[in-house]
Design an enzyme around this catalytic site. Structure first.
Site, short mmCIF file in Angstrom:
data_model
loop_
_atom_site.label_atom_id
_atom_site.label_comp_id
_atom_site.label_asym_id
_atom_site.label_seq_id
_atom_site.Cartn_x
_atom_site.Cartn_y
_atom_site.Cartn_z
N HIS A 36 0.82 -1.23 0.00
CA HIS A 36 0.00 0.00 0.00
C HIS A 36 0.84 1.27 0.00
O HIS A 36 0.32 2.36 -0.28
CB HIS A 36 -0.93 0.04 1.22
CG HIS A 36 -1.99 -1.00 1.21
ND1 HIS A 36 -2.79 -1.24 0.11
CD2 HIS A 36 -2.39 -1.89 2.17
CE1 HIS A 36 -3.63 -2.23 0.39
NE2 HIS A 36 -3.41 -2.64 1.63
N ASP B 165 -2.99 -10.76 -2.15
CA ASP B 165 -3.57 -10.16 -0.94
C ASP B 165 -5.02 -9.74 -1.22
O ASP B 165 -5.36 -9.40 -2.35
CB ASP B 165 -2.73 -8.95 -0.53
CG ASP B 165 -3.06 -8.43 0.86
OD1 ASP B 165 -2.29 -8.74 1.79
OD2 ASP B 165 -4.06 -7.71 1.01
N HIS C 48 -6.44 -7.10 -0.39
CA HIS C 48 -6.49 -5.67 -0.68
C HIS C 48 -5.68 -5.36 -1.94
O HIS C 48 -4.62 -5.93 -2.16
CB HIS C 48 -5.92 -4.86 0.49
CG HIS C 48 -6.60 -5.12 1.79
ND1 HIS C 48 -6.07 -5.96 2.76
CD2 HIS C 48 -7.77 -4.66 2.29
CE1 HIS C 48 -6.88 -6.00 3.79
NE2 HIS C 48 -7.93 -5.23 3.54
N ASP D 39 -4.62 -12.82 3.84
CA ASP D 39 -5.93 -12.41 4.33
C ASP D 39 -7.07 -12.86 3.41
O ASP D 39 -8.22 -12.48 3.62
CB ASP D 39 -6.00 -10.90 4.57
CG ASP D 39 -5.25 -10.10 3.52
OD1 ASP D 39 -4.92 -10.67 2.46
OD2 ASP D 39 -4.98 -8.91 3.76
#
Length: 292
Positions: free
Chosen positions: A66, A103, A105, A190
Protein backbone atom coordinates in the site's frame (compact mmCIF):
# COMPACT_ATOMS: atom_id res chain seq x y z
CA UNK A 1 10.37 6.53 -2.39
CA UNK A 2 11.01 10.24 -2.34
CA UNK A 3 13.83 11.60 -0.14
CA UNK A 4 11.33 13.70 1.81
CA UNK A 5 9.24 10.65 2.63
CA UNK A 6 12.28 8.63 3.73
CA UNK A 7 13.27 11.52 6.00
CA UNK A 8 9.78 11.49 7.55
CA UNK A 9 10.11 7.79 8.34
CA UNK A 10 13.60 8.26 9.80
CA UNK A 11 12.24 11.03 11.99
CA UNK A 12 10.15 8.44 13.86
CA UNK A 13 13.21 6.47 15.02
CA UNK A 14 13.33 6.21 18.80
CA UNK A 15 9.92 7.84 19.26
CA UNK A 16 7.57 5.77 21.41
CA UNK A 17 4.43 6.39 19.34
CA UNK A 18 3.70 8.25 16.10
CA UNK A 19 0.48 8.13 14.09
CA UNK A 20 1.58 8.60 10.47
CA UNK A 21 -2.08 8.13 9.54
CA UNK A 22 -5.06 6.50 11.33
CA UNK A 23 -3.94 3.01 10.19
CA UNK A 24 -0.16 3.30 10.17
CA UNK A 25 1.46 3.72 13.56
CA UNK A 26 5.15 3.55 14.45
CA UNK A 27 6.95 2.72 17.68
CA UNK A 28 10.57 3.38 18.59
CA UNK A 29 11.92 0.48 16.47
CA UNK A 30 9.56 0.71 13.49
CA UNK A 31 11.96 2.72 11.35
CA UNK A 32 14.76 0.19 11.82
CA UNK A 33 12.45 -2.77 11.16
CA UNK A 34 11.00 -1.12 8.05
CA UNK A 35 14.50 -0.67 6.62
CA UNK A 36 15.35 -4.28 7.47
CA UNK A 37 12.17 -5.48 5.75
CA UNK A 38 13.01 -3.58 2.59
CA UNK A 39 16.61 -4.76 2.73
CA UNK A 40 15.53 -8.38 3.22
CA UNK A 41 13.37 -8.20 0.09
CA UNK A 42 16.26 -6.75 -1.90
CA UNK A 43 18.71 -9.35 -0.56
CA UNK A 44 16.30 -12.15 -1.49
CA UNK A 45 16.17 -10.80 -5.06
CA UNK A 46 19.96 -10.49 -5.11
CA UNK A 47 20.44 -14.12 -4.17
CA UNK A 48 17.80 -15.49 -6.51
CA UNK A 49 18.88 -13.46 -9.55
CA UNK A 50 22.52 -14.41 -8.94
CA UNK A 51 21.42 -18.08 -8.72
CA UNK A 52 22.80 -18.52 -5.20
CA UNK A 53 19.38 -19.96 -4.41
CA UNK A 54 16.49 -21.03 -6.63
CA UNK A 55 13.70 -19.12 -4.88
CA UNK A 56 13.07 -17.30 -1.62
CA UNK A 57 10.40 -16.14 0.82
CA UNK A 58 11.06 -12.89 2.70
CA UNK A 59 9.18 -13.40 5.97
CA UNK A 60 9.02 -9.76 6.94
CA UNK A 61 6.82 -7.11 8.47
CA UNK A 62 5.68 -4.37 8.10
CA UNK A 63 3.97 -5.20 4.79
CA UNK A 64 4.56 -2.99 1.80
CA UNK A 65 2.14 -2.98 -1.11
CA UNK A 66 0.00 0.00 0.00
CA UNK A 67 2.95 2.36 0.46
CA UNK A 68 3.03 5.04 -2.22
CA UNK A 69 6.13 6.87 -3.40
CA UNK A 70 5.43 9.80 -1.07
CA UNK A 71 3.41 8.31 1.78
CA UNK A 72 2.69 5.39 4.05
CA UNK A 73 -0.69 3.65 3.96
CA UNK A 74 -2.56 0.66 5.39
CA UNK A 75 0.13 -0.57 7.85
CA UNK A 76 2.78 -0.24 5.10
CA UNK A 77 5.83 2.02 5.49
CA UNK A 78 8.14 1.10 2.61
CA UNK A 79 6.86 -0.72 -0.49
CA UNK A 80 9.00 -3.84 -0.18
CA UNK A 81 8.09 -5.52 -3.50
CA UNK A 82 8.37 -2.25 -5.41
CA UNK A 83 11.79 -1.55 -3.91
CA UNK A 84 12.95 -5.08 -4.74
CA UNK A 85 11.74 -4.69 -8.32
CA UNK A 86 13.30 -1.24 -8.71
CA UNK A 87 16.61 -2.59 -7.38
CA UNK A 88 16.57 -5.45 -9.89
CA UNK A 89 15.85 -3.04 -12.75
CA UNK A 90 18.50 -0.51 -11.75
CA UNK A 91 21.33 -2.67 -10.46
CA UNK A 92 20.86 -6.21 -11.80
CA UNK A 93 20.12 -5.39 -15.43
CA UNK A 94 16.62 -6.85 -15.56
CA UNK A 95 14.06 -5.34 -17.93
CA UNK A 96 10.93 -7.48 -17.33
CA UNK A 97 9.58 -8.25 -13.86
CA UNK A 98 6.21 -9.75 -12.97
CA UNK A 99 4.66 -8.85 -9.61
CA UNK A 100 1.76 -11.10 -8.58
CA UNK A 101 -0.34 -9.93 -5.63
CA UNK A 102 -2.96 -12.23 -4.10
CA UNK A 103 -3.57 -10.16 -0.94
CA UNK A 104 -7.25 -9.39 -0.38
CA UNK A 105 -6.49 -5.67 -0.68
CA UNK A 106 -5.46 -4.05 -3.94
CA UNK A 107 -1.76 -3.15 -4.26
CA UNK A 108 -2.37 0.54 -4.90
CA UNK A 109 1.19 1.60 -4.11
CA UNK A 110 2.82 -1.03 -6.30
CA UNK A 111 0.52 -0.25 -9.21
CA UNK A 112 0.98 3.52 -8.97
CA UNK A 113 4.79 3.24 -8.78
CA UNK A 114 4.98 1.16 -11.98
CA UNK A 115 1.85 2.15 -13.90
CA UNK A 116 3.78 4.09 -16.56
CA UNK A 117 6.40 1.45 -17.43
CA UNK A 118 6.42 -1.83 -19.35
CA UNK A 119 9.38 -3.09 -17.31
CA UNK A 120 7.06 -4.28 -14.53
CA UNK A 121 3.81 -6.16 -15.06
CA UNK A 122 1.56 -5.96 -11.98
CA UNK A 123 -1.17 -8.61 -11.61
CA UNK A 124 -3.60 -8.25 -8.71
CA UNK A 125 -6.59 -10.24 -7.53
CA UNK A 126 -8.42 -8.41 -4.74
CA UNK A 127 -11.79 -7.88 -3.11
CA UNK A 128 -13.75 -4.94 -4.49
CA UNK A 129 -15.22 -2.66 -3.32
CA UNK A 130 -12.84 -2.79 -0.37
CA UNK A 131 -9.91 -0.91 1.14
CA UNK A 132 -8.12 1.01 -0.36
CA UNK A 133 -10.81 1.60 -3.02
CA UNK A 134 -8.46 1.18 -5.99
CA UNK A 135 -7.88 -1.60 -8.53
CA UNK A 136 -10.96 -1.21 -10.69
CA UNK A 137 -11.16 -2.78 -14.14
CA UNK A 138 -10.50 0.50 -15.92
CA UNK A 139 -7.09 1.03 -14.28
CA UNK A 140 -4.88 -0.57 -16.91
CA UNK A 141 -1.75 1.59 -16.76
CA UNK A 142 -0.55 4.72 -18.51
CA UNK A 143 1.73 5.57 -21.43
CA UNK A 144 4.32 2.83 -21.95
CA UNK A 145 2.60 0.96 -19.13
CA UNK A 146 -0.78 0.59 -20.84
CA UNK A 147 -1.89 -2.99 -20.34
CA UNK A 148 0.78 -3.72 -17.73
CA UNK A 149 -1.48 -3.19 -14.70
CA UNK A 150 -3.91 -6.12 -14.65
CA UNK A 151 -6.64 -5.85 -12.05
CA UNK A 152 -9.10 -8.63 -11.23
CA UNK A 153 -11.62 -7.18 -8.74
CA UNK A 154 -13.64 -9.84 -6.90
CA UNK A 155 -16.75 -10.04 -4.76
CA UNK A 156 -16.43 -11.80 -1.36
CA UNK A 157 -16.41 -15.54 -0.59
CA UNK A 158 -14.18 -16.61 -3.46
CA UNK A 159 -12.67 -20.07 -2.99
CA UNK A 160 -9.56 -21.99 -4.05
CA UNK A 161 -11.26 -22.93 -7.31
CA UNK A 162 -12.06 -19.33 -8.17
CA UNK A 163 -8.49 -18.15 -7.73
CA UNK A 164 -7.10 -21.14 -9.63
CA UNK A 165 -9.42 -20.41 -12.55
CA UNK A 166 -8.25 -16.78 -12.65
CA UNK A 167 -4.59 -17.76 -12.54
CA UNK A 168 -5.00 -20.39 -15.24
CA UNK A 169 -7.17 -18.30 -17.56
CA UNK A 170 -5.48 -14.90 -17.21
CA UNK A 171 -2.15 -14.90 -15.38
CA UNK A 172 -0.69 -18.01 -16.98
CA UNK A 173 -1.08 -17.06 -20.66
CA UNK A 174 -0.13 -13.40 -20.10
CA UNK A 175 2.95 -14.32 -18.07
CA UNK A 176 4.16 -16.77 -20.72
CA UNK A 177 3.68 -14.05 -23.33
CA UNK A 178 5.48 -11.40 -21.23
CA UNK A 179 8.38 -13.72 -20.32
CA UNK A 180 9.46 -12.06 -17.05
CA UNK A 181 13.06 -12.50 -15.93
CA UNK A 182 11.93 -12.58 -12.29
CA UNK A 183 8.60 -13.13 -10.52
CA UNK A 184 7.83 -11.35 -7.24
CA UNK A 185 4.88 -12.56 -5.19
CA UNK A 186 3.16 -10.17 -2.80
CA UNK A 187 1.97 -12.94 -0.52
CA UNK A 188 -0.87 -11.69 1.66
CA UNK A 189 -2.80 -14.39 3.50
CA UNK A 190 -5.93 -12.41 4.33
CA UNK A 191 -7.84 -14.34 1.64
CA UNK A 192 -7.70 -17.37 3.99
CA UNK A 193 -11.10 -18.55 5.19
CA UNK A 194 -10.17 -17.94 8.85
CA UNK A 195 -8.97 -14.38 8.33
CA UNK A 196 -11.14 -11.89 10.28
CA UNK A 197 -10.80 -9.15 7.65
CA UNK A 198 -10.73 -10.66 4.17
CA UNK A 199 -14.06 -12.39 3.66
CA UNK A 200 -12.63 -14.96 1.25
CA UNK A 201 -12.47 -18.77 1.46
CA UNK A 202 -8.99 -19.85 0.34
CA UNK A 203 -7.41 -22.82 2.13
CA UNK A 204 -3.80 -23.82 2.69
CA UNK A 205 -4.17 -26.23 -0.22
CA UNK A 206 -5.31 -23.34 -2.39
CA UNK A 207 -2.20 -21.34 -1.52
CA UNK A 208 -0.04 -24.34 -2.38
CA UNK A 209 -1.78 -24.76 -5.74
CA UNK A 210 -1.47 -21.05 -6.58
CA UNK A 211 2.23 -21.20 -5.71
CA UNK A 212 2.66 -24.23 -7.97
CA UNK A 213 1.20 -22.26 -10.89
CA UNK A 214 3.62 -19.41 -10.26
CA UNK A 215 6.51 -21.90 -10.14
CA UNK A 216 5.28 -23.49 -13.36
CA UNK A 217 5.41 -20.09 -15.04
CA UNK A 218 8.82 -19.34 -13.56
CA UNK A 219 10.25 -22.68 -14.67
CA UNK A 220 9.05 -21.96 -18.20
CA UNK A 221 10.37 -18.43 -18.59
CA UNK A 222 12.98 -17.44 -15.99
CA UNK A 223 14.72 -20.49 -14.59
CA UNK A 224 12.43 -20.74 -11.58
CA UNK A 225 13.34 -17.32 -10.18
CA UNK A 226 10.59 -16.50 -7.66
CA UNK A 227 10.76 -14.28 -4.57
CA UNK A 228 7.73 -14.22 -2.27
CA UNK A 229 7.36 -11.28 0.11
CA UNK A 230 4.96 -11.37 3.06
CA UNK A 231 2.07 -8.88 3.01
CA UNK A 232 -1.19 -9.11 5.01
CA UNK A 233 -2.77 -11.87 7.07
CA UNK A 234 -4.47 -11.31 10.42
CA UNK A 235 -5.15 -14.75 11.90
CA UNK A 236 -1.93 -16.22 13.27
CA UNK A 237 -3.05 -19.82 12.87
CA UNK A 238 -4.10 -19.28 9.27
CA UNK A 239 -0.89 -17.37 8.60
CA UNK A 240 1.29 -20.13 10.03
CA UNK A 241 -0.42 -22.93 8.09
CA UNK A 242 -0.60 -20.98 4.83
CA UNK A 243 3.02 -19.81 4.88
CA UNK A 244 4.05 -23.41 5.60
CA UNK A 245 2.10 -24.59 2.53
CA UNK A 246 3.80 -22.00 0.32
CA UNK A 247 7.26 -22.81 1.71
CA UNK A 248 6.73 -26.53 1.12
CA UNK A 249 5.68 -25.84 -2.46
CA UNK A 250 8.69 -23.60 -3.05
CA UNK A 251 10.83 -26.49 -1.78
CA UNK A 252 9.29 -28.89 -4.31
CA UNK A 253 6.98 -30.69 -1.88
CA UNK A 254 3.67 -29.94 -3.61
CA UNK A 255 1.11 -32.74 -3.36
CA UNK A 256 -0.32 -33.23 -6.85
CA UNK A 257 -3.50 -34.74 -5.37
CA UNK A 258 -4.42 -31.21 -4.25
CA UNK A 259 -4.98 -30.27 -7.89
CA UNK A 260 -7.52 -33.03 -8.48
CA UNK A 261 -9.52 -32.13 -5.39
CA UNK A 262 -9.70 -28.43 -6.26
CA UNK A 263 -10.14 -28.89 -10.03
CA UNK A 264 -13.13 -31.18 -9.41
CA UNK A 265 -15.11 -28.18 -8.19
CA UNK A 266 -16.63 -25.43 -10.32
CA UNK A 267 -15.78 -21.72 -10.06
CA UNK A 268 -18.47 -19.30 -9.01
CA UNK A 269 -20.45 -17.86 -11.96
CA UNK A 270 -19.32 -14.36 -10.97
CA UNK A 271 -15.72 -15.49 -11.33
CA UNK A 272 -16.34 -16.74 -14.86
CA UNK A 273 -17.95 -13.40 -15.62
CA UNK A 274 -15.07 -11.29 -14.28
CA UNK A 275 -12.54 -13.44 -16.13
CA UNK A 276 -14.32 -12.68 -19.40
CA UNK A 277 -14.48 -8.98 -18.56
CA UNK A 278 -10.75 -8.90 -17.84
CA UNK A 279 -9.99 -10.75 -21.08
CA UNK A 280 -12.09 -8.31 -23.05
CA UNK A 281 -10.33 -5.43 -21.31
CA UNK A 282 -6.79 -6.63 -21.97
CA UNK A 283 -6.86 -8.75 -25.14
CA UNK A 284 -5.80 -5.78 -27.26
CA UNK A 285 -2.57 -5.72 -25.23
CA UNK A 286 -2.07 -9.46 -24.80
CA UNK A 287 -2.69 -11.65 -27.82
CA UNK A 288 -2.66 -14.78 -25.65
CA UNK A 289 -5.97 -13.71 -24.09
CA UNK A 290 -7.70 -13.94 -27.46
CA UNK A 291 -7.23 -17.69 -27.39
CA UNK A 292 -7.19 -18.37 -23.66
Amino acid sequence: HSPDYIDRVMDTAGEELRYLDPDTVTSEDSCKVAFLAAGSSIEAVNRVVSADIENAFALIRPPGHHAERNRQMGFCIFNNPALAAAYALRFLGLTRILIVDWDVHHCNGTQHIFESTDEVLVFSTHRSPFFPGTGTLDKIGKGKGLGYSINVPLTPLKSDRDFIEIYREILFPVALEYKPQLILLSAGFDIHYDDPIGGMKVTESGFAYLTSIILEIADSVCGGKVVAILEGGYDLGALRKSVKAVLETLCGEFNEAVKSDIDAKSPDPSTVEIIQEVKNNYKKFWGSLNNA
